[in-house]
Design a protein around this motif. Sequence first.
Motif, PDB file in Angstrom:
ATOM      1  N   UNK A 131       0.833  -1.197   0.000  1.00  0.00           N
ATOM      2  CA  UNK A 131       0.000   0.000   0.000  1.00  0.00           C
ATOM      3  C   UNK A 131       0.871   1.252   0.000  1.00  0.00           C
ATOM      4  N   UNK A 132       1.947   1.229   0.796  1.00  0.00           N
ATOM      5  CA  UNK A 132       2.837   2.393   0.846  1.00  0.00           C
ATOM      6  C   UNK A 132       3.497   2.628  -0.510  1.00  0.00           C
ATOM      7  N   UNK A 133       3.926   1.560  -1.161  1.00  0.00           N
ATOM      8  CA  UNK A 133       4.579   1.701  -2.472  1.00  0.00           C
ATOM      9  C   UNK A 133       3.583   2.193  -3.515  1.00  0.00           C
ATOM     10  N   UNK A 134       2.388   1.601  -3.522  1.00  0.00           N
ATOM     11  CA  UNK A 134       1.373   2.035  -4.483  1.00  0.00           C
ATOM     12  C   UNK A 134       0.984   3.493  -4.259  1.00  0.00           C
ATOM     13  N   UNK A 135       0.863   3.896  -2.997  1.00  0.00           N
ATOM     14  CA  UNK A 135       0.500   5.281  -2.691  1.00  0.00           C
ATOM     15  C   UNK A 135       1.599   6.250  -3.124  1.00  0.00           C
ATOM     16  N   UNK A 136       2.854   5.884  -2.902  1.00  0.00           N
ATOM     17  CA  UNK A 136       3.951   6.767  -3.293  1.00  0.00           C
ATOM     18  C   UNK A 136       4.034   6.910  -4.806  1.00  0.00           C
ATOM     19  N   UNK A 137       3.793   5.834  -5.533  1.00  0.00           N
ATOM     20  CA  UNK A 137       3.798   5.909  -6.990  1.00  0.00           C
ATOM     21  C   UNK A 137       2.593   6.705  -7.486  1.00  0.00           C
ATOM     22  N   UNK A 138       1.457   6.541  -6.817  1.00  0.00           N
ATOM     23  CA  UNK A 138       0.270   7.307  -7.205  1.00  0.00           C
ATOM     24  C   UNK A 138       0.483   8.797  -6.990  1.00  0.00           C
ATOM     25  N   UNK A 139       1.022   9.157  -5.829  1.00  0.00           N
ATOM     26  CA  UNK A 139       1.229  10.572  -5.520  1.00  0.00           C
ATOM     27  C   UNK A 139       2.264  11.216  -6.438  1.00  0.00           C
ATOM     28  N   UNK A 140       3.201  10.405  -6.929  1.00  0.00           N
ATOM     29  CA  UNK A 140       4.219  10.919  -7.846  1.00  0.00           C
ATOM     30  C   UNK A 140       3.744  10.893  -9.297  1.00  0.00           C
ATOM     31  N   UNK A 141       2.567  10.310  -9.538  1.00  0.00           N
ATOM     32  CA  UNK A 141       2.056  10.120 -10.897  1.00  0.00           C
ATOM     33  C   UNK A 141       3.099   9.396 -11.751  1.00  0.00           C
ATOM     34  N   UNK A 142       3.607   8.316 -11.199  1.00  0.00           N
ATOM     35  CA  UNK A 142       4.719   7.600 -11.801  1.00  0.00           C
ATOM     36  C   UNK A 142       4.302   6.820 -13.043  1.00  0.00           C
ATOM     37  N   UNK A 143       5.269   6.602 -13.913  1.00  0.00           N
ATOM     38  CA  UNK A 143       5.152   5.724 -15.088  1.00  0.00           C
ATOM     39  C   UNK A 143       4.135   6.192 -16.120  1.00  0.00           C
ATOM     40  N   UNK A 144       3.745   7.466 -16.057  1.00  0.00           N
ATOM     41  CA  UNK A 144       2.811   7.977 -17.057  1.00  0.00           C
ATOM     42  C   UNK A 144       3.579   8.244 -18.355  1.00  0.00           C
ATOM     43  N   UNK A 145       3.032   7.789 -19.457  1.00  0.00           N
ATOM     44  CA  UNK A 145       3.709   7.897 -20.748  1.00  0.00           C
ATOM     45  C   UNK A 145       3.388   9.236 -21.401  1.00  0.00           C
ATOM     46  N   UNK A 146       4.408   9.904 -21.886  1.00  0.00           N
ATOM     47  CA  UNK A 146       4.181  11.185 -22.557  1.00  0.00           C
ATOM     48  C   UNK A 146       3.958  10.993 -24.052  1.00  0.00           C
ATOM     49  N   UNK A 147       4.516   9.920 -24.617  1.00  0.00           N
ATOM     50  CA  UNK A 147       4.369   9.666 -26.051  1.00  0.00           C
ATOM     51  C   UNK A 147       2.994   9.063 -26.328  1.00  0.00           C
ATOM     52  N   UNK A 148       2.320   9.525 -27.359  1.00  0.00           N
ATOM     53  CA  UNK A 148       0.974   9.036 -27.645  1.00  0.00           C
ATOM     54  C   UNK A 148       0.800   8.572 -29.090  1.00  0.00           C
ATOM     55  N   UNK A 149       1.867   8.510 -29.861  1.00  0.00           N
ATOM     56  CA  UNK A 149       1.767   8.067 -31.248  1.00  0.00           C
ATOM     57  C   UNK A 149       1.791   6.551 -31.287  1.00  0.00           C
ATOM     58  N   UNK A 150       0.639   5.938 -31.510  1.00  0.00           N
ATOM     59  CA  UNK A 150       0.505   4.496 -31.336  1.00  0.00           C
ATOM     60  C   UNK A 150       1.268   3.677 -32.371  1.00  0.00           C
ATOM     61  N   UNK A 151       1.630   4.274 -33.509  1.00  0.00           N
ATOM     62  CA  UNK A 151       2.380   3.510 -34.495  1.00  0.00           C
ATOM     63  C   UNK A 151       3.882   3.757 -34.397  1.00  0.00           C
TER      64      UNK A 151
END
Length: 417
Positions: A131-151
């Motif tokens: 829970x602590x790890x998931x909360x810390x990643x959530x609060x940091x908005x971790x692993x969100x991808x900036x690239x959106x070109x699917x091809x």
Amino acid sequence: MTFRNKTDTIAGDARLFRPGPVKSQGLVIVTCLLITACQSVIPEHATEALRHPTISRPGSVFIPVEAIRNDKDALAARCLRSAAAPVEPILSVDAPSGYGLDDRYVSASNAIIKMGTSCLGGNDQQCRSIVAMAASWADADAAIISRTKADDSQFWNDSLTANLYVARPFTGAYSIARSRGFSDNALDIRIRGWLHRLLTQASHMMRDGSYYREADMNNAPKAAHNHAAASAAAWMAFGAQWNDAEAFRHGIEQWFITLRTIRDDGSLPIETRRGARAVFYQGRILNALTSIAVMADVQGLDIWSQGPESSTAIHKAAEFMLKAVDDPSIAFPYARANVAPGPDKNWKNPYLGSLDGALAWIIPYMHRFPEHANTAAILSAGERNGWQTRMIKSALNRASMGSDWLGFDAACRFGKL
């Protein structure tokens, strides 16, 4: 013929639908914008429960909540207790543009799956760590991808990184901790919101109606690809955890989309064209499909014995995999295409990878089909010649057996046959 065994780096038609937004439970989730009809992805001969899936056990992803609460002794006896330390949030996703994923996330995936196993076995501190790890990643908005070109090839690898190493393993482990009472509603909202954002950015199910047109591809839609399966399975886990039938449905659909491409010999064309890693990728997609089937089972939905046209589809795919482990040359007619083969360009030099990476599916499969001929072949593997076949026997004797492609520790969840 033998496999090389080393640590792997990892790396439709108009009736298919595209992901699109819809309001649900205060969140925007992925569902389908109809091209013709959503129902056409799941064949008419499938059961009504599969064509219109519902979540009978909200909060249960890879194991029913009641089993977590009631089967404590059995789980404690077979689930590892060794502790894993939480991993700090990794903010960006930066996979290579060619072959491979963002390997910085491997440690996070390994840690969260290991903590989930220990939490399931009764280690309260590991439940708190999830829970602590998931909360810390959530609060940091971790692993969100900036690239959106699917091809774009980097997006392919970025999205697989997020789905495989973050979204599904985090959801699976968190579901265990939450079931055991180690999260409150406020935390739940934060974690759910983050995973929704991540999944929306990483949604890559390729359901745009495009095909692989090569003559030997069995008219396979791109939506049958292992990247698409990872994305659909991640959404399915989200739907099971937060009672969202539309998100959950993506996994059911993926089962039929992938298996409808199967050849008569059980090979899956998109995966077995992968040169030296042809058999390895057949195992990968079997892990992904098995993960989907287990999540369906938890909700009381039997998808194992369903197929696009034949109820034997998953058995045929498993049989081909087992035969190819014995004799990888049976995949050579497909492997010679040498499409995205990874580091080794010699398609006659077969690679199987780690036990978990290609074979973790065998434990859930055997428990679902203890009397099947494929299970007999698995159990007798150590009696046949070839060290690569004996790998299966070694896998069965391991105290821990899981993978990123499966999303959980199968030896803990199911035990030995």
